[in-house]
Design a protein around this motif. Structure first.
Motif, PDB file in Angstrom:
ATOM      1  N   ILE A  26       0.886  -1.388   0.043  1.00  0.00           N
ATOM      2  CA  ILE A  26      -0.163   0.109   0.007  1.00  0.00           C
ATOM      3  C   ILE A  26       0.997   1.205  -0.187  1.00  0.00           C
ATOM      4  N   THR A  27       1.948   1.223   0.927  1.00  0.00           N
ATOM      5  CA  THR A  27       2.932   2.460   0.826  1.00  0.00           C
ATOM      6  C   THR A  27       3.588   2.614  -0.404  1.00  0.00           C
ATOM      7  N   SER A  28       3.897   1.448  -1.068  1.00  0.00           N
ATOM      8  CA  SER A  28       4.548   1.561  -2.375  1.00  0.00           C
ATOM      9  C   SER A  28       3.474   2.082  -3.422  1.00  0.00           C
ATOM     10  N   GLN A  29       2.293   1.486  -3.495  1.00  0.00           N
ATOM     11  CA  GLN A  29       1.249   2.050  -4.308  1.00  0.00           C
ATOM     12  C   GLN A  29       1.105   3.539  -4.091  1.00  0.00           C
ATOM     13  N   CYS A  30       0.989   4.156  -2.842  1.00  0.00           N
ATOM     14  CA  CYS A  30       0.917   5.537  -2.435  1.00  0.00           C
ATOM     15  C   CYS A  30       2.025   6.259  -3.192  1.00  0.00           C
ATOM     16  N   HIS A  31       3.180   5.653  -2.980  1.00  0.00           N
ATOM     17  CA  HIS A  31       4.390   6.527  -3.415  1.00  0.00           C
ATOM     18  C   HIS A  31       4.141   6.668  -4.889  1.00  0.00           C
ATOM     19  N   HIS A  32       3.971   5.561  -5.557  1.00  0.00           N
ATOM     20  CA  HIS A  32       3.952   5.401  -6.879  1.00  0.00           C
ATOM     21  C   HIS A  32       2.544   6.374  -7.513  1.00  0.00           C
ATOM     22  N   GLN A  33       1.637   6.593  -6.783  1.00  0.00           N
ATOM     23  CA  GLN A  33       0.504   7.431  -7.158  1.00  0.00           C
ATOM     24  C   GLN A  33       1.070   8.759  -6.756  1.00  0.00           C
ATOM     25  N   GLN A  34       1.583   8.958  -5.951  1.00  0.00           N
ATOM     26  CA  GLN A  34       2.395  10.598  -5.578  1.00  0.00           C
ATOM     27  C   GLN A  34       3.343  10.742  -6.899  1.00  0.00           C
ATOM     28  N   ARG A  36       3.145   9.704  -9.804  1.00  0.00           N
ATOM     29  CA  ARG A  36       2.234   9.824 -11.009  1.00  0.00           C
ATOM     30  C   ARG A  36       1.765  11.032 -10.913  1.00  0.00           C
ATOM     31  N   MET A  37       0.968  11.443  -9.737  1.00  0.00           N
ATOM     32  CA  MET A  37       0.434  12.694  -9.894  1.00  0.00           C
ATOM     33  C   MET A  37       1.581  14.031  -9.906  1.00  0.00           C
ATOM     34  N   ALA A  38       2.734  13.840  -9.632  1.00  0.00           N
ATOM     35  CA  ALA A  38       3.762  14.695  -9.523  1.00  0.00           C
ATOM     36  C   ALA A  38       4.132  14.913 -11.103  1.00  0.00           C
ATOM     37  N   VAL A  39       4.188  13.961 -11.794  1.00  0.00           N
ATOM     38  CA  VAL A  39       4.513  14.001 -13.272  1.00  0.00           C
ATOM     39  C   VAL A  39       3.423  14.446 -14.074  1.00  0.00           C
ATOM     40  N   MET A  40       2.266  14.215 -13.667  1.00  0.00           N
ATOM     41  CA  MET A  40       1.070  14.551 -14.186  1.00  0.00           C
ATOM     42  C   MET A  40       0.793  16.194 -14.082  1.00  0.00           C
ATOM     43  N   SER A  41       0.920  16.507 -12.964  1.00  0.00           N
ATOM     44  CA  SER A  41       1.091  18.160 -12.643  1.00  0.00           C
ATOM     45  C   SER A  41       2.244  18.825 -13.450  1.00  0.00           C
ATOM     46  N   GLU A  42       3.411  18.178 -13.460  1.00  0.00           N
ATOM     47  CA  GLU A  42       4.525  18.710 -14.053  1.00  0.00           C
ATOM     48  C   GLU A  42       4.267  18.893 -15.793  1.00  0.00           C
ATOM     49  N   ILE A  43       3.695  17.808 -16.278  1.00  0.00           N
ATOM     50  CA  ILE A  43       3.033  17.705 -17.765  1.00  0.00           C
ATOM     51  C   ILE A  43       2.075  18.811 -17.825  1.00  0.00           C
ATOM     52  N   GLU A  44       1.276  19.175 -16.838  1.00  0.00           N
ATOM     53  CA  GLU A  44       0.166  19.931 -17.015  1.00  0.00           C
ATOM     54  C   GLU A  44       0.839  21.504 -16.932  1.00  0.00           C
ATOM     55  N   GLU A  45       1.793  21.430 -16.354  1.00  0.00           N
ATOM     56  CA  GLU A  45       2.209  22.725 -16.206  1.00  0.00           C
ATOM     57  C   GLU A  45       3.265  22.923 -17.500  1.00  0.00           C
ATOM     58  N   GLN A  46       3.825  22.193 -17.898  1.00  0.00           N
ATOM     59  CA  GLN A  46       4.642  22.404 -19.153  1.00  0.00           C
ATOM     60  C   GLN A  46       3.714  22.741 -20.415  1.00  0.00           C
ATOM     61  N   GLU A  47       2.574  22.195 -20.295  1.00  0.00           N
ATOM     62  CA  GLU A  47       1.529  22.227 -21.418  1.00  0.00           C
ATOM     63  C   GLU A  47       1.090  23.848 -21.278  1.00  0.00           C
ATOM     64  N   ARG A  48       0.889  24.149 -20.084  1.00  0.00           N
ATOM     65  CA  ARG A  48       0.263  25.575 -19.653  1.00  0.00           C
ATOM     66  C   ARG A  48       1.239  26.520 -20.199  1.00  0.00           C
ATOM     67  N   LYS A  49       2.390  26.298 -19.962  1.00  0.00           N
ATOM     68  CA  LYS A  49       3.579  27.087 -20.286  1.00  0.00           C
ATOM     69  C   LYS A  49       3.625  27.355 -22.053  1.00  0.00           C
ATOM     70  N   ILE A  50       3.471  26.276 -22.612  1.00  0.00           N
ATOM     71  CA  ILE A  50       3.629  26.133 -24.064  1.00  0.00           C
ATOM     72  C   ILE A  50       2.326  26.930 -24.681  1.00  0.00           C
ATOM     73  N   VAL A  51       1.062  26.812 -24.145  1.00  0.00           N
ATOM     74  CA  VAL A  51       0.080  27.408 -24.567  1.00  0.00           C
ATOM     75  C   VAL A  51       0.211  29.119 -24.129  1.00  0.00           C
ATOM     76  N   ASN A  52       0.744  29.348 -23.067  1.00  0.00           N
ATOM     77  CA  ASN A  52       1.066  30.791 -22.696  1.00  0.00           C
ATOM     78  C   ASN A  52       2.289  31.460 -23.741  1.00  0.00           C
ATOM     79  N   GLU A  53       3.197  30.719 -24.135  1.00  0.00           N
ATOM     80  CA  GLU A  53       4.262  31.112 -24.972  1.00  0.00           C
ATOM     81  C   GLU A  53       3.690  31.102 -26.378  1.00  0.00           C
ATOM     82  N   PHE A  54       2.879  30.488 -26.735  1.00  0.00           N
ATOM     83  CA  PHE A  54       2.158  30.291 -28.153  1.00  0.00           C
ATOM     84  C   PHE A  54       1.213  31.672 -28.101  1.00  0.00           C
TER      85      PHE A  54
END
Length: 129
Positions: A26-34, A36-54
């Protein structure tokens, strides 16, 4: 009696081990989920920066194009550096939308006619100046 007591202790140990590994899972799954969420938010941040720059490139290109249109073409040489900046911004805009087309389609809603409009402005700049 002693034998059954040892057997009960072994069963408790096995139960503890299984719970411990379950907790570890469970701890491992929680860390994996965290992660994944960090990577997802980083991807969303990158996408937001791309749209803003465009959007920044698009707004700047429109301002420069409209300003260039208002300058006299003949007589004064002040339009040449302005033309160079305008052409550079449109070139950057064109390359940027090509490199980030998928993100711009999904997050900005970039349409084919908008891409055609950018190409048209580059053609007008090339032909008229």
């Amino acid at each position: 009696m002693q034998k059954s007591r040892i057997s009960a202790v072994n069963r408790l140990d096995n139960c503890y081990d299984s719970r411990g590994s379950l907790t570890d899972d469970i701890t491992s799954q929680c860390h994996h989920q965290q992660r994944r969420m960090a990577v997802m938010s980083e991807i969303e941040e990158q996408e937001r920066k791309i749209v803003n720059e465009f959007c920044h490139f698009l707004e700047k290109s429109k301002q420069l194009f409209n300003g260039l249109r208002d300058l006299p073409q003949y007589g004064h040489k002040q339009w040449q550096p302005y033309f160079g900046r305008t052409f550079d911004v449109y070139t950057k805009l064109w390359k940027f939308q090509q490199q980030h087309r998928q993100v711009l389609d999904a997050k900005y809603g970039l349409k084919r006619w908008q891409i055609g409009e950018i190409a048209s402005k580059i053609g007008q700049l090339y032909y008229h100046y």
